[in-house]
Design a protein around this motif. Structure first.
Motif, mmCIF file in Angstrom:
data_model
loop_
_atom_site.group_PDB
_atom_site.id
_atom_site.type_symbol
_atom_site.label_atom_id
_atom_site.label_comp_id
_atom_site.label_asym_id
_atom_site.label_seq_id
_atom_site.Cartn_x
_atom_site.Cartn_y
_atom_site.Cartn_z
ATOM 1 N N ASP A 6 0.854 -1.185 0.000
ATOM 2 C CA ASP A 6 0.000 0.000 0.000
ATOM 3 C C ASP A 6 0.890 1.235 0.000
ATOM 4 O OD1 ASP A 6 -2.563 1.181 0.121
ATOM 5 O OD2 ASP A 6 -2.488 1.370 2.303
ATOM 6 N N ASN A 28 -3.536 5.483 -3.391
ATOM 7 C CA ASN A 28 -4.669 6.395 -3.254
ATOM 8 C C ASN A 28 -4.126 7.808 -3.345
ATOM 9 O OD1 ASN A 28 -3.824 7.259 -0.632
ATOM 10 N ND2 ASN A 28 -4.857 5.504 0.319
ATOM 11 N N LEU A 31 -1.474 8.674 -0.702
ATOM 12 C CA LEU A 31 -0.174 8.008 -0.871
ATOM 13 C C LEU A 31 0.605 8.633 -2.030
ATOM 14 C CD1 LEU A 31 -1.358 4.309 -0.364
ATOM 15 C CD2 LEU A 31 -0.024 5.697 1.245
ATOM 16 N N PHE A 129 -11.649 -1.070 5.256
ATOM 17 C CA PHE A 129 -10.565 -0.329 5.919
ATOM 18 C C PHE A 129 -10.520 -0.710 7.401
ATOM 19 C CE2 PHE A 129 -9.150 3.624 3.365
ATOM 20 C CZ PHE A 129 -9.147 2.901 2.176
ATOM 21 N N ARG A 132 -9.099 1.962 10.197
ATOM 22 C CA ARG A 132 -9.984 3.111 10.445
ATOM 23 C C ARG A 132 -11.217 2.696 11.245
ATOM 24 N NH1 ARG A 132 -9.349 7.228 5.259
ATOM 25 N NH2 ARG A 132 -7.117 6.839 5.036
ATOM 26 N N ALA A 163 -7.597 -3.616 3.861
ATOM 27 C CA ALA A 163 -6.825 -2.373 3.711
ATOM 28 C C ALA A 163 -6.812 -1.614 5.033
ATOM 29 C CB ALA A 163 -7.435 -1.516 2.610
ATOM 30 N N SER A 164 -6.059 -0.502 5.033
ATOM 31 C CA SER A 164 -5.851 0.266 6.276
ATOM 32 C C SER A 164 -5.253 -0.647 7.348
ATOM 33 C CB SER A 164 -7.174 0.905 6.736
ATOM 34 O OG SER A 164 -6.988 1.745 7.852
ATOM 35 N N ARG A 166 -2.371 -1.716 9.862
ATOM 36 C CA ARG A 166 -1.453 -0.925 10.686
ATOM 37 C C ARG A 166 -0.390 -1.767 11.393
ATOM 38 N NH1 ARG A 166 -5.136 3.292 12.196
ATOM 39 N NH2 ARG A 166 -6.039 4.027 10.231
ATOM 40 N N THR A 183 -3.382 -5.568 1.780
ATOM 41 C CA THR A 183 -2.476 -4.546 1.256
ATOM 42 C C THR A 183 -1.805 -3.865 2.435
ATOM 43 O OG1 THR A 183 -2.144 -2.750 -0.302
ATOM 44 C CG2 THR A 183 -4.220 -2.675 0.951
HETATM 45 O O1 G3P Z 1 -5.273 0.984 1.921
HETATM 46 C C1 G3P Z 1 -5.878 2.084 2.498
HETATM 47 C C2 G3P Z 1 -4.903 2.852 3.286
HETATM 48 O O2 G3P Z 1 -3.981 3.512 2.475
HETATM 49 C C3 G3P Z 1 -5.486 3.725 4.317
HETATM 50 O O3 G3P Z 1 -4.731 3.506 5.419
HETATM 51 O O4 G3P Z 1 -3.794 3.951 7.612
HETATM 52 O O5 G3P Z 1 -4.708 5.839 6.234
HETATM 53 O O6 G3P Z 1 -6.237 4.202 7.271
HETATM 54 P P1 G3P Z 1 -4.883 4.436 6.699
#
Ligand code: G3P
Length: 212
Positions: A6, A28, A31, A129, A132, A163-164, A166, A183
């Motif tokens: 990611d 995204n 990023l 996500f 989040r 995704a998201s 951590r 990811t």
């Molecule tokens: O894949 C989604 C990601 O880029 C968002 O991650 O940590 O900003 O919630 P985050």
């Protein structure tokens, strides 16, 4: 479970690819901004050396704009996956692009019925996500579990792309609950192999073997 990275940073992607386990990339707008790049340039560069799916986010706000942006992004390379937000405009664009054979990744999914609609609209990937949801005291992992059941109930081919992410614990839990893809940010990828007992064990074996 497939591993995507990611990030939009080509150096990070190359380092992850060197491990031999990289199946794809997600980007995204955040990023791409963080990498100091322009979206089209970033996607072209990444697709130049990553053979797997590379998600590029289309910008709206309406369905027609998503569709025309998606068609342009898809021209960059055959492995581009058009990423769309999970709202009404995004869903309409998902159906239109999927019907034309373009792969779509529906992003910002926070509850199961959103993903069910996206699967019905032909999405190749849905992106819940996790981090989040955890941030607001909801369970990202429950969402993965529910999506797995729903998709299996109906035999959808749509892949659950966690995704998201951590932490390595997120990766483990996503795998336990049957996510198809995870990811992962570069910083988390680097932690996946770490364990202090592995390090101390290697050091002891090397010492006993007279290596140092
Ligand atoms: O894949 C989604 C990601 O880029 C968002 O991650 O940590 O900003 O919630 P985050």
């Amino acid at each position: 479970m497939k591993f995507f990275i990611d990030t939009a940073d080509a150096d990070e992607i190359r380092q992850a690819a060197d491990l031999g386990l990289l199946d794809g990339v997600t980007t995204n707008p955040t990023l791409i901004k963080r990498a100091g790049l322009v979206r089209e340039d970033a996607i072209k560069t990444i697709c130049g050396f990553v053979p797997g799916p590379v998600s590029a986010e289309a910008l709206g706000p309406d369905a027609d704009t998503f569709i025309s942006e998606g068609l342009e992004l898809a021209k960059i390379a055959k492995n581009v996956v058009v990423k769309l937000p999970t709202n009404e405009a995004g869903l309409k664009a998902c159906k239109a692009l999927s019907d034309q054979g373009i792969d779509v990744n529906m992003t910002l999914i926070f509850q199961p019925v959103q993903a069910l609609l996206c699967a019905r609209a032909g999405a190749r990937f849905v992106s819940p996500f996790l981090g989040r949801l955890d941030d607001v005291c909801s369970s990202g992992m429950d969402l993965i579990e529910e999506l797995r059941v729903i998709f299996d109930n109906y035999g959808f081919d749509t892949e659950i792309l966690a995704a998201s992410i951590r932490s390595p614990e997120h990766v483990k839990q996503a795998a336990l609950r049957g996510a198809d893809v995870c990811t992962i940010p570069f910083g988390v990828i680097k932690k996946l192999l770490n364990h202090p007992l592995t390090d101390s064990g290697i050091a002891a074996f090397e010492r006993d073997a007279g290596l140092h």
